[in-house]
Scaffold this motif. Structure first.
Motif, PDB file in Angstrom:
ATOM      1  N   CYS A  44      26.013  28.974  17.134  1.00 30.27           N
ATOM      2  CA  CYS A  44      26.429  29.624  18.373  1.00 30.27           C
ATOM      3  C   CYS A  44      27.647  28.884  18.905  1.00 30.27           C
ATOM      4  O   CYS A  44      27.977  27.797  18.442  1.00 30.27           O
ATOM      5  CB  CYS A  44      25.300  29.655  19.393  1.00 30.27           C
ATOM      6  SG  CYS A  44      24.769  28.040  19.922  1.00 30.27           S
ATOM      7  N   VAL A  51      19.181  29.377  23.090  1.00 29.60           N
ATOM      8  CA  VAL A  51      17.740  29.516  22.935  1.00 29.60           C
ATOM      9  C   VAL A  51      17.084  28.154  23.171  1.00 29.60           C
ATOM     10  O   VAL A  51      17.433  27.177  22.510  1.00 29.60           O
ATOM     11  CB  VAL A  51      17.387  30.009  21.513  1.00 29.60           C
ATOM     12  CG1 VAL A  51      15.889  30.172  21.360  1.00 29.60           C
ATOM     13  CG2 VAL A  51      18.096  31.318  21.193  1.00 29.60           C
ATOM     14  N   LEU A  81      14.290  36.000  16.209  1.00 30.81           N
ATOM     15  CA  LEU A  81      15.263  35.140  16.886  1.00 30.81           C
ATOM     16  C   LEU A  81      16.711  35.537  16.624  1.00 30.81           C
ATOM     17  O   LEU A  81      17.608  35.187  17.401  1.00 30.81           O
ATOM     18  CB  LEU A  81      15.044  33.685  16.477  1.00 30.81           C
ATOM     19  CG  LEU A  81      13.717  33.073  16.938  1.00 30.81           C
ATOM     20  CD1 LEU A  81      13.511  31.710  16.294  1.00 30.81           C
ATOM     21  CD2 LEU A  81      13.676  32.975  18.450  1.00 30.81           C
ATOM     22  N   GLN A  84      19.092  36.811  19.373  1.00 28.24           N
ATOM     23  CA  GLN A  84      19.383  35.817  20.410  1.00 28.24           C
ATOM     24  C   GLN A  84      20.541  34.905  20.033  1.00 28.24           C
ATOM     25  O   GLN A  84      21.128  34.257  20.898  1.00 28.24           O
ATOM     26  CB  GLN A  84      18.141  34.947  20.673  1.00 28.24           C
ATOM     27  CG  GLN A  84      16.914  35.720  21.048  1.00 28.24           C
ATOM     28  CD  GLN A  84      17.094  36.478  22.351  1.00 28.24           C
ATOM     29  OE1 GLN A  84      17.632  35.954  23.311  1.00 28.24           O
ATOM     30  NE2 GLN A  84      16.655  37.726  22.372  1.00 28.24           N
TER      31      GLN A  84
END
Length: 139
Positions: A44, A51, A81, A84
């Motif tokens: 990310c 998260v 997941l 996310q």
């Protein structure tokens, strides 16, 4: 890896790891327990993690608390997941299976590992290697 945000600015993507999350489940074929740990890695943008570990642990426990097979559980965790974290995720589950030990297939203390990869991890060997090396450092 770099990405472009809504303002057109470049942001570097960083590997985040959540390691050694314990789980316990029941083999749907033999009705015997299997247990172990799950490791999750995702990319990310640099900055706060999208998260929290507690959310990842909740997903792991959710899929573990039912009749299950390890391969499916690993994939379900990754697929749950993935949205996310923009789709770039790797999940490794390591478990000891009572059903395999009781049938003489495995020795006590041996474990089985399954891997689910989505997004960048499915095509980028260096990304997979970097995550797998982070798991080895914790053993």
């Amino acid at each position: 890896v770099n990405s472009v945000n809504a303002n057109g600015d470049f942001r570097e993507k960083v590997l985040h790891c959540e390691l050694q999350m314990a789980f316990w489940s029941m083999c749907e074929h033999h009705l015997l327990p299997f247990y172990g740990v799950v490791h999750v890695g995702y990319f990310c943008a640099n900055g706060p993690k999208p998260v929290e570990r507690s959310l990842v642990e909740s997903v792991v426990k959710f899929y573990g608390f039912k009749l299950q097979v390890q391969e499916r559980m690993t994939r379900q965790i990754a697929e749950t997941l993935s949205p996310q974290v923009s789709g770039d995720i790797i999940v490794v589950a390591e478990a000891e299976h009572t059903c395999m030990i009781s049938r003489g297939i495995e020795k006590f203390g041996s474990s089985t590992a399954t891997v689910a990869v989505l997004g960048r991890f499915s095509s980028d060997l260096s990304a997979r290697t970097k995550f797998l090396e982070s798991i080895q450092k914790t053993d």
